[in-house]
Design a protein around this motif. Structure first.
Motif, mmCIF file in Angstrom:
data_model
loop_
_atom_site.group_PDB
_atom_site.id
_atom_site.type_symbol
_atom_site.label_atom_id
_atom_site.label_comp_id
_atom_site.label_asym_id
_atom_site.label_seq_id
_atom_site.Cartn_x
_atom_site.Cartn_y
_atom_site.Cartn_z
ATOM 1 N N THR A 7 -3.843 6.166 0.497
ATOM 2 C CA THR A 7 -4.156 5.299 -0.640
ATOM 3 C C THR A 7 -3.350 5.761 -1.845
ATOM 4 O O THR A 7 -3.309 6.955 -2.162
ATOM 5 C CB THR A 7 -5.669 5.380 -0.977
ATOM 6 N N TRP A 8 -2.711 4.822 -2.494
ATOM 7 C CA TRP A 8 -1.961 5.114 -3.717
ATOM 8 C C TRP A 8 -2.951 5.370 -4.850
ATOM 9 O O TRP A 8 -3.879 4.577 -5.063
ATOM 10 C CB TRP A 8 -1.081 3.919 -4.066
ATOM 11 N N VAL A 9 -2.742 6.462 -5.578
ATOM 12 C CA VAL A 9 -3.611 6.771 -6.724
ATOM 13 C C VAL A 9 -2.913 6.313 -8.006
ATOM 14 O O VAL A 9 -3.360 5.373 -8.664
ATOM 15 C CB VAL A 9 -3.972 8.270 -6.781
ATOM 16 N N GLU A 10 -1.801 6.961 -8.353
ATOM 17 C CA GLU A 10 -0.985 6.521 -9.496
ATOM 18 C C GLU A 10 0.363 7.227 -9.410
ATOM 19 O O GLU A 10 0.484 8.256 -8.768
ATOM 20 C CB GLU A 10 -1.662 6.846 -10.835
ATOM 21 N N ASP A 11 1.365 6.655 -10.065
ATOM 22 C CA ASP A 11 2.718 7.205 -10.032
ATOM 23 C C ASP A 11 3.090 7.566 -8.590
ATOM 24 O O ASP A 11 3.074 6.697 -7.753
ATOM 25 C CB ASP A 11 2.831 8.397 -11.002
#
Lengths: 141, 141
Positions: A7-11
């Motif tokens: 899962t992409w969190v941020e940046d």
């Protein structure tokens, strides 16, 4: 079947989780647009390979009634110069400590590399796998 | 050169650390002689592969000025029936959320799988890589 998802969190920060429920964080360096909050993906591939052969070697040494006091394995991965920069060669240096017969360690490594280690067998199509080993009285950090 | 090492803790518990300094715990199940304190090594290999392609896809979508609100990737790894139980096939299901054009996502995935992702290129010698994708208005957990 072995499953995992990410899962992409941020940046460039991501959290990956596998069937066992355990999660790990991956991130890139600041230069790569991330914030170095977790390991690089290609390190993680090497770590999985290390975990695979490490579990084999400990299990085999214990079955051979070797009195293993410690085990470290160092992986050095050479990468292709051009994209995609896959592993062309991975060297594994096995360092065992304790009352371990060198020939028992050599045989354990051979069984892992040739027969049991699923991760080594997966990457071997592309990467050449080499190894070395030594036994020390006690492991240093 | 990418490096990592692993240290045996106890039973089937190991801690691996890469050049970046970040560490992860691996362990086997109770049935495998461990205590399930960390991910299984073959999950970790998949996680590294997921991190690799996830970073590519996010970077490429952002370069294409897509307004990505979320990204999840699910990996399903089929293993050989006999030792060494290497990955014979890995399916990657990409699920993006937000204002993302399907053709931009398809192109980002193609670039990662064919050109940039070092982990996919490393395992592709042995494992067949397949993928699918969809864009959703918002990601569900």
């Amino acid at each position: 079947m072995t499953n995992a998802h990410i899962t992409w969190v941020e940046d460039m920060q991501f959290v990956a989780q596998g069937d066992s429920g355990h999660a790990i964080v991956m991130d890139s360096s600041e230069e790569g647009g991330g914030h170095n909050t977790g390991a690089r993906p290609m390190e993680v591939v090497l770590m999985g390979l290390l975990g695979c052969t490490a579990m084999d070697v400990i299990s085999i040494l214990q079955k051979k009634r070797q009195n293993v006091a410690g085990l470290k394995i160092f992986a050095t991965g050479e990468r292709a110069a051009e994209h995609p920069k896959y592993y062309t060669k991975i060297h594994l240096e096995y360092v065992a400590a304790g009352d371990v017969q060198p020939e028992a360690l050599a045989r354990a490594i051979q069984l892992s590399e040739e027969k049991y280690c699923s991760a080594i067998a997966t990457v071997r199509g592309k990467a050449e796998i080499t190894s070395s080993f030594r036994v020390e009285p006690a492991l240093t950090k």
